[in-house]
Structure formats: structure tokens, C-alpha cells
Design a protein around this motif. Structure first.
Motif, PDB file in Angstrom:
ATOM      1  N   SER A   1      10.594  49.541   1.268  1.00 18.24           N
ATOM      2  CA  SER A   1      11.062  48.336   1.951  1.00 18.24           C
ATOM      3  C   SER A   1      10.049  47.216   1.734  1.00 18.24           C
ATOM      4  CB  SER A   1      11.233  48.620   3.447  1.00 18.24           C
ATOM      5  OG  SER A   1      10.004  49.017   4.011  1.00 18.24           O
ATOM      6  N   PRO A   2      10.473  45.973   1.934  1.00 21.35           N
ATOM      7  CA  PRO A   2       9.550  44.853   1.758  1.00 21.35           C
ATOM      8  C   PRO A   2       8.522  44.819   2.889  1.00 21.35           C
ATOM      9  CG  PRO A   2      11.635  44.076   2.613  1.00 21.35           C
ATOM     10  CD  PRO A   2      11.813  45.536   2.298  1.00 21.35           C
ATOM     11  N   PRO A   3       7.415  44.110   2.698  1.00 23.50           N
ATOM     12  CA  PRO A   3       6.438  44.000   3.778  1.00 23.50           C
ATOM     13  C   PRO A   3       7.044  43.266   4.972  1.00 23.50           C
ATOM     14  CG  PRO A   3       5.764  42.684   1.881  1.00 23.50           C
ATOM     15  CD  PRO A   3       6.997  43.421   1.495  1.00 23.50           C
ATOM     16  N   PRO A   4       6.515  43.488   6.168  1.00 22.12           N
ATOM     17  CA  PRO A   4       7.047  42.819   7.359  1.00 22.12           C
ATOM     18  C   PRO A   4       6.922  41.301   7.246  1.00 22.12           C
ATOM     19  CG  PRO A   4       5.538  44.586   7.968  1.00 22.12           C
ATOM     20  CD  PRO A   4       5.448  44.420   6.483  1.00 22.12           C
ATOM     21  N   ASP A   5       7.759  40.590   7.984  1.00 21.20           N
ATOM     22  CA  ASP A   5       7.825  39.130   7.927  1.00 21.20           C
ATOM     23  C   ASP A   5       6.854  38.494   8.924  1.00 21.20           C
ATOM     24  OD1 ASP A   5       8.600  36.518   7.428  1.00 21.20           O
ATOM     25  OD2 ASP A   5      10.346  36.630   8.743  1.00 21.20           O
ATOM     26  N   ALA A   6       5.569  38.492   8.584  1.00 22.09           N
ATOM     27  CA  ALA A   6       4.569  37.884   9.463  1.00 22.09           C
ATOM     28  C   ALA A   6       4.696  36.364   9.469  1.00 22.09           C
ATOM     29  CB  ALA A   6       3.169  38.297   9.037  1.00 22.09           C
ATOM     30  N   SER A   7       5.147  35.775   8.377  1.00 22.09           N
ATOM     31  CA  SER A   7       5.269  34.313   8.333  1.00 22.09           C
ATOM     32  C   SER A   7       6.374  33.816   9.266  1.00 22.09           C
ATOM     33  CB  SER A   7       5.497  33.824   6.908  1.00 22.09           C
ATOM     34  OG  SER A   7       6.673  34.379   6.375  1.00 22.09           O
ATOM     35  N   GLY A   8       7.443  34.565   9.414  1.00 17.75           N
ATOM     36  CA  GLY A   8       8.494  34.180  10.366  1.00 17.75           C
ATOM     37  C   GLY A   8       8.001  34.232  11.798  1.00 17.75           C
ATOM     38  N   VAL A   9       7.226  35.269  12.122  1.00 17.85           N
ATOM     39  CA  VAL A   9       6.644  35.382  13.459  1.00 17.85           C
ATOM     40  C   VAL A   9       5.674  34.232  13.689  1.00 17.85           C
ATOM     41  CG1 VAL A   9       5.206  36.813  14.973  1.00 17.85           C
ATOM     42  CG2 VAL A   9       6.944  37.882  13.535  1.00 17.85           C
ATOM     43  N   ALA A  10       4.824  33.962  12.699  1.00 18.84           N
ATOM     44  CA  ALA A  10       3.849  32.878  12.820  1.00 18.84           C
ATOM     45  C   ALA A  10       4.541  31.530  13.005  1.00 18.84           C
ATOM     46  CB  ALA A  10       2.937  32.847  11.602  1.00 18.84           C
ATOM     47  N   HIS A  11       5.644  31.313  12.314  1.00 13.55           N
ATOM     48  CA  HIS A  11       6.383  30.057  12.465  1.00 13.55           C
ATOM     49  C   HIS A  11       6.900  29.889  13.898  1.00 13.55           C
ATOM     50  CE1 HIS A  11       8.934  26.660  11.534  1.00 13.55           C
ATOM     51  NE2 HIS A  11       9.957  27.307  12.074  1.00 13.55           N
ATOM     52  N   THR A  12       7.434  30.953  14.477  1.00 10.31           N
ATOM     53  CA  THR A  12       7.909  30.896  15.859  1.00 10.31           C
ATOM     54  C   THR A  12       6.751  30.601  16.807  1.00 10.31           C
ATOM     55  OG1 THR A  12       9.696  32.440  15.380  1.00 10.31           O
ATOM     56  CG2 THR A  12       9.074  32.200  17.687  1.00 10.31           C
TER      57      THR A  12
END
Length: 162
Positions: free
Chosen positions: A32-43
């Protein structure tokens, strides 16, 4: 008529070696792809840099989470992802808070209780937030959802994340 050509034997052996090597490389790739840390950081940054009190939630598809006052890191089957926060410092609220540096009052405020109902004055909120930011920021089991809440109490502005 049924002669074996030497060139054909080497070609088949070469093809077999390449096939095994390709299968080995494919087996080492993450499922699977790496987790979406950038989406969390954006929020987190959207709420933290806002002018007004606000609350937001973000779903997490990771096994582990690490929050620091300046970064968000996620880890899962697909690897690790880390994003530095550019906005205001956050106050990480970790699960299972007790006494000392981990203050249950901050968890209650993160869960929606008004800060003036939990803290005696803005200075008490500021002190609790400082202790939470200075606490251990190790890896923890990731929840399904991360809550971000920016609060204002007197002249104190704090962004709680947990």
C-alpha cells in the motif's frame, strides 16, 4: 530433427533468471502507499493558522502516529511519512493522559468543553499547553480520526491536536 541448439538453452536460462529477479523485486514493494501525512498536516495548519476558534477532524489510515509541536508523522504498512508544520505550534494531546505533563483538562477541551469551564484562568491553560508541548512525543497507536481545535481564552490562543 530434435537437436538442441546451444543458443536456445542460454536464452531460456537467461529468461528464467530475469523472471526470478523480477518476482523478487515485486515481492519487496510495499502493498500500500505510505500514509497521507500531508493531508493531516494541511488540516492541522488550516485550523492552527486561522484567526478564529475552529474545530476540524481528519481521518487517518495509518497504524502509528507521532505528533510534535512542529510536525506530524504517520507510519503504516506502506512506510512512514513526516511533514513539518509551517504555521503556529500545536499542542499534542496524547491518549491515556494522566497527571503531570499530560493534563486531562486539555483532553476535555479538545473534546469540546469550553476552556473557561475547565481552567481557572488563561494562565492555567497556557501552563498546561506548555507542559503538553514539552512532554514525550513518541510513536503511539493511531486513532481512526484526528481532532484539531483552536481555542481562545482571554489572550491565550492554543491549537490542540489529538
Amino acid at each position: 530433427m530434435f537437436e538442441t541448439h546451444v543458443d536456445a538453452t542460454y536464452a531460456w536460462l537467461g529468461l528464467a533468471v530475469v523472471s526470478v529477479a523480477t518476482a523478487g523485486v515485486a515481492a519487496t514493494l510495499p502493498a500500500s502507499p505510505p500514509p497521507d501525512a500531508s493531508g493531516v498536516a494541511h488540516t492541522v495548519e488550516t485550523v492552527a493558522t486561522g484567526e478564529y476558534p475552529a474545530t476540524a477532524e481528519h481521518g487517518i489510515a495509518a497504524d502509528r502516529l507521532r505528533l510534535t509541536p512542529r510536525s506530524v508523522s504517520l507510519a503504516g504498512d506502506g512506510g512512514r511519512a513526516r511533514v513539518s508544520l509551517r504555521g503556529a505550534r500545536i499542542t499534542p494531546i496524547v491518549p491515556g493522559e494522566g497527571s503531570g505533563a499530560r493534563d486531562r483538562r486539555l483532553r476535555r477541551v479538545l473534546d469540546g468543553v469550553p476552556p473557561d469551564a475547565v481552567f481557572d484562568d488563561p494562565d492555567a491553560l497556557a501552563a498546561a499547553a506548555r507542559r503538553a508541548r514539552a512532554a514525550d512525543h513518541g510513536w503511539r497507536a493511531a486513532p481512526e480520526r484526528l481532532t484539531v481545535r483552536r481555542i481562545h481564552y482571554g489572550g491565550v490562543h492554543v491549537t490542540l491536536v489529538g
